[in-house]
Structures are given as structure tokens and as C-alpha cells.
Write a protein that holds these residues in place. Sequence first.
Motif, PDB file in Angstrom:
ATOM      1  N   UNK A   1      40.365  42.162  26.391  1.00 10.89           N
ATOM      2  CA  UNK A   1      39.060  42.088  25.728  1.00 10.89           C
ATOM      3  C   UNK A   1      39.233  41.733  24.253  1.00 10.89           C
ATOM      4  N   UNK A   2      40.123  42.456  23.563  1.00 19.15           N
ATOM      5  CA  UNK A   2      40.309  42.229  22.131  1.00 19.15           C
ATOM      6  C   UNK A   2      40.830  40.819  21.856  1.00 19.15           C
ATOM      7  N   UNK A   3      41.697  40.310  22.739  1.00 16.79           N
ATOM      8  CA  UNK A   3      42.246  38.971  22.511  1.00 16.79           C
ATOM      9  C   UNK A   3      41.200  37.878  22.745  1.00 16.79           C
ATOM     10  N   UNK A   4      40.093  38.225  23.402  1.00 15.53           N
ATOM     11  CA  UNK A   4      39.029  37.247  23.662  1.00 15.53           C
ATOM     12  C   UNK A   4      38.060  37.108  22.495  1.00 15.53           C
TER      13      UNK A   4
ATOM     14  N   UNK B   1      40.025  37.062  36.289  1.00 13.15           N
ATOM     15  CA  UNK B   1      41.200  36.204  36.154  1.00 13.15           C
ATOM     16  C   UNK B   1      41.125  35.358  34.882  1.00 13.15           C
ATOM     17  N   UNK B   2      39.928  34.875  34.540  1.00 15.75           N
ATOM     18  CA  UNK B   2      39.772  34.063  33.337  1.00 15.75           C
ATOM     19  C   UNK B   2      40.012  34.876  32.071  1.00 15.75           C
ATOM     20  N   UNK B   3      39.635  36.170  32.082  1.00 17.36           N
ATOM     21  CA  UNK B   3      39.967  37.045  30.948  1.00 17.36           C
ATOM     22  C   UNK B   3      41.483  37.175  30.818  1.00 17.36           C
ATOM     23  N   UNK B   4      42.153  37.412  31.933  1.00 13.00           N
ATOM     24  CA  UNK B   4      43.609  37.587  31.929  1.00 13.00           C
ATOM     25  C   UNK B   4      44.302  36.311  31.443  1.00 13.00           C
TER      26      UNK B   4
ATOM     27  N   UNK C   1      36.080  33.593  25.796  1.00  7.72           N
ATOM     28  CA  UNK C   1      35.887  34.053  24.427  1.00  7.72           C
ATOM     29  C   UNK C   1      34.564  34.801  24.342  1.00  7.72           C
ATOM     30  N   UNK C   2      34.519  35.783  23.454  1.00  4.54           N
ATOM     31  CA  UNK C   2      33.314  36.593  23.266  1.00  4.54           C
ATOM     32  C   UNK C   2      33.141  36.893  21.783  1.00  4.54           C
ATOM     33  N   UNK C   3      31.959  37.338  21.417  1.00  6.54           N
ATOM     34  CA  UNK C   3      31.723  37.826  20.060  1.00  6.54           C
ATOM     35  C   UNK C   3      32.252  39.255  19.950  1.00  6.54           C
ATOM     36  N   UNK C   4      32.394  39.711  18.740  1.00  7.71           N
ATOM     37  CA  UNK C   4      32.809  41.107  18.524  1.00  7.71           C
ATOM     38  C   UNK C   4      31.589  42.001  18.715  1.00  7.71           C
ATOM     39  N   UNK C   5      31.194  42.113  19.974  1.00  6.50           N
ATOM     40  CA  UNK C   5      29.940  42.762  20.374  1.00  6.50           C
ATOM     41  C   UNK C   5      30.257  44.106  21.039  1.00  6.50           C
ATOM     42  N   UNK C   6      29.995  45.228  20.365  1.00  4.35           N
ATOM     43  CA  UNK C   6      30.314  46.544  20.936  1.00  4.35           C
ATOM     44  C   UNK C   6      29.615  46.825  22.263  1.00  4.35           C
ATOM     45  N   UNK C   7      28.407  46.290  22.459  1.00  2.00           N
ATOM     46  CA  UNK C   7      27.689  46.525  23.711  1.00  2.00           C
ATOM     47  C   UNK C   7      28.428  45.867  24.873  1.00  2.00           C
ATOM     48  N   UNK C   8      28.814  44.611  24.692  1.00  2.00           N
ATOM     49  CA  UNK C   8      29.514  43.893  25.751  1.00  2.00           C
ATOM     50  C   UNK C   8      30.918  44.457  25.974  1.00  2.00           C
TER      51      UNK C   8
END
Length: 639
Positions: free
Chosen positions: A393-396, A547-550, A555-562
Motif C-alpha cells: 500500500x505504502x509503495x503505491x 496481484x496488481x498491487x503486488x 498508484x493511489x493518493x495518500x488517502x487515509x480512508x482508502x
Amino acid sequence: MIEKIDLSKTKDVFSAYKSIDFSEIKKKYSDPATVYAFDVLDQKILTGYDIQLACFRHLRDLQMQKTKELPFEYNVSSVAELLKFAEMCPEAESKQPVDLMDWQKFILSMLIGWRNADDGQKRFSKSIISVARHNGKTYLMSIVLCYAFLIESIGRNNLQFLVSSIDAKQSAQLMSYVKETLSTLFTAEELRNRPNPFYQYNEDIGVDLKGLNTSSDMIIAKNTRNRIVRITFNSGTYDGFHFTTAIGDEFGSPKANDHKKLNSITSGQTMGVKSPQFIRISTAYEDPNVEFHQTELAVLESVERDYKRDPDYFNYLVLNWSQDNDDETYKENTWAKSNPLVNLPGQREKFLKSIENERSSSLVSASINSFKNKSMNQWLQTNDNSYVTLDDIESAVINDFDIVGREVYVGFDGSIGGDNSAIAFVYPYQENGEYKFHIEQYSWIPWHDNGSIEAKERADGLPYRELAKKGFCEVEPEPGVIDYESIFKWINAYIDDHQLNVLFFGIDNAAKGNYISTALVNSTSYPIMPISQIPSELSDPTEWLRREFINHKITIKNDPVFKKSLLNSIIRETRMGIRVDKGARRMRIDPVDATIDACYQAKLHFTDYAYADDIDNQIKRMSDEEVNDWYSNPENGLI
């Protein structure tokens, strides 16, 4: 003018340090903490990123102290006084004073040295100290508490000090350290071959020596009415107390994630208490969603943006000795990052061997993640059925992504009962020739079933009102129930404002009869598809997204909810396939559900058989000029 330093992008503290002239600071300050900071940044001492950041913060603050931007000052006299006291405090096992290591002096100096420039009160009213187990956290905190009780309380009466932990056994251990320290100070005529100034001092303040040898929950100085109280987090209450110094041991545990209780400690300290401090110490635990770790991340993120000087974290100290990545579990030469006692003269080989044995045992018992938590001080999910890991998650997370005019796959997860509603936008894009997907979400937060938004925030562990200001969610107004008409208008406005080209709009089947899906079908041309929330339908997109996360394709925003919804999600296996579920009833995974609905078709975007790649849909996505070019191209077989 403050030079702009933003480490949130580079994560390179050493380069930032080298770009600034700290020669005047090095010349002016020779106290142990500042020397330690320079040694770390000059790479004479091996530490992880978080401690490099803390050292950089200290040096930058020394440059800017007593200014409008930073109304604090570093008082070396206060530091020297505490360190002199610490020299006399006995270590629990040997019962003798020991020489503190440089990193231990750094902790004490940060806690006591930084002061408000105007009134001299302690700057860091809230602190988080984290290091791997067996590194002497409890011993260090006993020094802090005894110093507050004996020195800082001189001339003051009716002060209250707190010893607390998650359970009776752990809080009793810290209280025992405090009692042993006080007992030695009151009964030893000499310490370190010098006269002990605290010998029989108990008689001056009215502490009963016999009481220090019992298991009582309180130490009382009868002549001053100052007292140290022991309260267990999961069975006691802090209401009615006004603690000057409060120590919370192992407060990173999920058992200590009760926001109401945590707030009762700090709210009591605001009631006219001079120089209050709430210090939480802990190793990492299996649940990274706890407030302890989320606060760590928030403070460190603020420190990274050095030029902003976020006032919310002026008074917050985070010192975290931790490994930087998972690979270091098998690199013994890096273990000093989380186990600074490794550098204790004459103890290195013994200490490393002890940690290595723990690692071997954890591998045999299939508990390697627990080893990473406790011995490497890394926040990981120990659940084998976690959907995605914290590292993935953090690397995304990326800082910027322009969504205007893009093609998008949309998913919507409607509220049932008191659940949140969420919409997810999945944007396919290419970067350096590589196919990727950027995901953003927006949530609607009902609170009627909880009674208040405050109760909803406590239950979900998220500060929704603050997050709403940052654009990650929307708190429903009175009476706190989901307003689907408002959601429908928001969706249309958002898509229109950002000129999004909606390729697919998936809506969970349970919500297909509600206002949203009906309104969308009747008033838009979006390709809408109701999706049954069963494994046979969702297994493929669920596995694909994971699998795509791995593979670092998301990519994502630094969004605490997500981010929290991802961490809350676990995998359930059934005969019909897999599905995501929440680890506990109170956990929220609505944005993940919405994302999977969007991925029902997004997963096909870069394939030859993508839903949006048949001829009719290709043409729909083209401009008039592109359509003419397409029809006039002989390769398409139309002319």
C-alpha cells in the motif's frame, strides 16, 4: 526565509543535510543529543530513515529556534540536569547506575531540552518512542518519571504522575522499575563513588520506604501530596486525573486503541497543568491501523515537509528505531536500526546471536511476522489472509496525478444500514511504456446509527471531519443518514467538472434498485452494469487487483480512508472463488468493494479483448477528427 525542504518525495535525508550549512550549529552545540544527530547524519552511526529524519529535524530546529516560524528554544542546561540525574539511576538487573548510550541520551534530551521560548514549558507535550523489544524502553521511562517526581516537582504540591500499560502485568513492571529506582536513590549513601544527594530524601517529601517494597498501585509523597499512580488501560479509568507526566507502556497495542481513554489522559493534562507530557512507548504490533502508528506516520509526514512547519505537530515528538524494509530481516548488519543496544560495547555479538535465535524460532513456528513486529520493530499485518500488505500500500502512494480528461472505470458501493457509501475511480495510464492504474475514492459517512459523528470516528478509527476538509470524504449532515440524491448530484458534477470519459460504471447488485442506479440509468449514457456481490462474479477482479498491487502496477493518493479500507480487507475463500471481507464487523472496506466493482472491466483495459475495445466503443471514445481518420484508414478495411 525558510529554505524549502520536502523529503516526502526524495526520502533522502543525507542529501538534504549536505545541502545545508550546519557549521554554526556544530560549533555552538556540543551536548550529547546534538552530537548524536550529527553522527547519524554524517553516517557514523547506522539508523533507519525515521531516526535520520528526527536528527535532521533537531538540527533544523536549532537553526530556526526563537523565531516566528519556530517559537521554541533548546535549553542545554535542562538537558545537562536530566542527564546528570540519569547517571545516578540504577539499571533494573544490576541494581547499579550504568552509562547511557548516545541514542538514549538523545531521547531524554529531546523530551526535556526543547522548551517554549516565552514561558519555558516543555515543547513536546505528546511523544511516541518506539524501539524493538529488549532495548531498555521501560528503564528509560522510569528515569523520566523519577526525574519528574523528584526534581521537576520541587516547590510544587498536589501533582499527579501516571504509570500505565495495556494490562496489569505490564503496568506492574514499569511501576516496579520506578519503585526500585526510588528505593536505591533514597537508601544509597553513595552512587558512582560520590555522595548521593537523594540519600534519605524520602523523609523530606514523606515517602514511606516500606511502601516501595509492596505491590501497591500508588507512591505518595505525604508532605507534598504529590503521587505516582498505576492504572491499567483495559480495566481502569483516567477520568478526574490531571497528570503532569504520563507514561503509557506498550500503547501501540490494539488493546490501547480506545480513543476516548487516550483523550481522557491528554484532556486532563490541559486543565492548568504546567509542562505536561504524555509519553507513549511501544514496539510495533500486528495491526497498523491503531492510532499509535497512524500518529507516527502523520507526524513523520509533517516533519518531511520541513518548510511547512505544520503547527499541528509542533508539540509532537516521534522517535522510531525501526528497520527500513522487509529484506533487512535477513541482514544482521542492519539490525542496529531497530536494536540500538547492538552497539553497546562488548555486547554486539551476544545481542545479535540472541536476535538471530529468535528469528530461527519464528521461522520454525511460522511466526516470522511476529518476529518482524517485535524484534525488527516493523508494522506489518501478521494475518496470512490479509488482502494486501502495508508495504504494498505504502509503495503505491504518489503525490500527484492529473485526472482531467482521462478515461475512467467507476465502481459504486452503496450503504446498507449504517455503512459508508463509496465511489472508486480507476484510471488506466502508461508510464515509461508500462501499463498502470491509478485509483481514487470518495466516501459518504453516515453517523445516525452511532449517535454522533464523534462516536462514528471512534468506532471506525478515522478523523472523518478532518479528512473531509482534505477531500477524501463527506460527513452527512443532520440527521446523519445517507442522502442518495446528493450523492447522485455529486457524481455527475465530479465527472463533468473533470471531463472524465466513463468507460464502465459498475454498481453492486444490492444497491441497483436504489436511487443512484435508477437515476444514472434514466439520466446518463454511462455504460452501467449491476454486479452481483458473490465470489463467482468478483473472484477474478478481486485477485487481479491484489496481484496488481503486488506487482506495483497500482498508484493511489495518500488517502487515509482508502488505505485503511485496504488494511481492513481480508481474503475469504469459498468453493465459488475468493472475495474480500472485513476482519471485524466494525471495520470499513467500502472503498475496496467499490474499486473491485470498477475493476470488473478495468482489468481488461490493456488486453485485446477489453470491453471498451470493440469497434463500436472505440468509435464512441474518439473525437470527430479521430473518427474521420479511422474510417479513411485503408488498414481498417472500410475503404
